[in-house]
Design an enzyme around this catalytic site. Structure first.
Site: not given
Ligand code: AHR
Length: 504
Positions: A178, A297
């Protein structure tokens, strides 16, 4: 998708109408050093369930059932401040550090080698991230040497001295996490990140040309920089990478369940946009190389996202973002996985974020384990979706939503595995009130039978499992409909997910 004039629905299947082979990596997970994911989740030497390595045997068993094909690690936002050397070598010499991402104390008792052992224990493939926040391109290259080079040079010898003479052979690598987010430790602008990722990729590949690299794409479709970030970083790095990431967390903070249950429309639009960016960059480069998408994610997450849920107060293994999942969340997870099959031509990796305690399908106490509602649709897809994804035609009645306009009541995907002579059909009924009678019609051939029908359903969209009442939202077997002349009929209860196992 077309509209059905009656309240009946029809699903048309044809094993020649193929979208793409289904990448097994669509059923992957993500474990971050955050809250109680690693410590007290995966690794808990003080638990009565710990094995001789400190790994929780009950957690390992549940994770094996989820059948994750790859596991992304060690973060997440944690990655962008992580010094991988802290987590290898004799445990009593590893430093305790302040983790700035989650304001927690990181003991480093679990690191790269423990993670590799964990992956072996759950039969999954490691997918490691390199820190491109505070880390350098040299640190990234050193980690590839440590993991993948044969003994004989500094970092490979260091691995051997830690008890691993043979290389770990880690194939999948994420180039940061990210990096478009202002919250990220060492956040970079698109051109800065692209330049750093490109150099890291080159050096990492020089150590091991067989590795597959994942570039950081947008961390949400709500980012102001989306999708320009994606265009810029892909243009710089096209030839150096194999996958481009996207992240997203869905939620229902407004209490608009009708719209929430239509979330797949948003997921598909996000993938369609990024698929367009990939096609644009490929054409611009006159390239024969392909880059695919990695949704590394994804999950529902909106209840446990207040500042207090995310800041650990400098504790070890604090309780962070321990989201409790309910029936409507499980139905959104099922739709997400329907989308994975429908977009399997461009999407090749997807990692459920996360796997234990932190926004996870499994919650633990020191001596007990709870399977949340979202556990069940994931298991059914992970177990049954194989071979190729079919381009299913669906006729279903529509219902109104505030966010997506009129939407069909049914959300459907299907797979066909020629080698196993098996198929699967996955159906969500989004209605909160109505059963939907549906007829499945196989157009090119008549399958032998439906071997089993599994269902997750209930009357209350907010029903959730708890340690006291662990079976409120589970998958149950229901009567499998008979197939006659290539047709099968069943009635789908409101708020339901149904998975059919078909013998072709
Ligand atoms: O999964 C929780 C968080 O969400 C992670 O660390 C990050 O990559 C995202 O914003």
């Amino acid at each position: 998708m077309s509209v059905s004039q009656s309240s009946n629905a029809y699903i048309y299947l044809d094993t020649n109408r193929v979208i793409s082979p289904i990448s097994p990596l669509l059923f992957s997970g993500f474990a971050e050093h955050m809250g109680r994911s690693i410590y007290e989740g995966i690794y808990d030497p003080a638990s009565p369930h710990a094995d001789e390595r400190g790994l929780r045997k009950d957690v390992l068993a549940a994770l094996r059932e989820l059948n994750f094909r790859a596991m992304r690690y060690p973060g997440g936002n944690f990655l962008s401040g992580y010094r991988w050397l802290d987590g290898v070598g004799p445990r009593d010499q590893r430093p305790r550090r302040r983790d700035l991402a989650w304001q927690s104390v990181e003991t480093n008792q679990f690191g790269t080698n423990e993670f590799i052992e964990f992956c072996k224990a759950v039969h999954t493939e490691p997918m490691l991230g390199v820190n491109l926040g505070t880390g350098t391109v040299q640190d990234a290259a050193n980690l590839v040497e440590y993991c993948n080079a044969p003994a004989g040079t500094q970092y490979a010898d260091l691995r051997a001295s830690h008890g691993y003479h043979e290389p770990h052979g880690v194939k999948y690598w994420c180039l940061g996490n990210e990096m478009d987010g202002s919250w990220q430790i060492g956040h970079l602008e698109a051109a800065e990140y692209a330049a750093k990722a490109r150099e890291a990729a080159k050096m990492m590949r020089w150590h091991d040309p067989s590795i597959k690299l994942v570039l950081c794409g947008s961390s949400s479709l709500w980012m102001a920089t989306y999708p320009e970030w994606d265009r810029v970083v892909l243009e710089w790095c096209w030839d150096q990478v194999d996958y481009h990431s996207l992240h997203y967390y869905a939620g229902n903070p407004e209490g608009d369940t009708a719209s929430f249950l239509a979330s797949s429309a948003g997921f598909e639009a996000y993938l369609d946009t990024l698929a367009g960016v990939l096609r644009y960059v490929k054409a611009k480069h006159r390239s024969k190389h392909d880059v695919y998408l990695s949704w590394d994610e994804w999950n529902v997450w909106y209840k446990a996202n207040k500042p207090a849920d995310m800041q650990g107060g400098w504790a070890e293994a604090p309780h962070l973002i321990e989201e409790v999942y309910n029936l409507e969340d499980a139905l959104v997870v099922a739709q997400w996985m329907n989308v994975f099959l429908r977009k399997s031509d461009v999407l090749k990796i997807a990692c459920l974020a996360q796997i234990v305690n932190v926004i996870a399908p499994i919650l633990t106490t020191r001596d007990a384990l709870l399977k949340q509602s979202t556990y069940y649709p994931f298991v059914l897809f992970s177990k049954l979706a194989a071979g190729v994804a079919l381009d299913v035609a669906v006729k279903a009645p529509l219902y109104p939503t505030a966010k997506f306009g009129d939407m069909p009541l049914l959300d459907v995907s299907a797979s066909y595995d020629e080698a196993a002579n098996a198929g699967a059909v996955f159906i969500v009924n989004r209605s909160q009130t109505d059963s939907v009678p549906v007829e499945l019609r196989w157009q090119d051939r008549a399958p032998q039978r439906i071997a089993a029908a599994h269902q997750v359903a209930g009357a209350d969209p907010k029903a959730a499992n708890s340690f006291e009442n662990p079976n409120r939202v589970v998958a149950v077997k229901v009567t499998a409909p008979a197939i006659s002349e290539g047709r099968a009929s069943l009635t789908l209860p409101p708020l339901s997910f149904t998975a059919l196992e078909v013998v072709m």
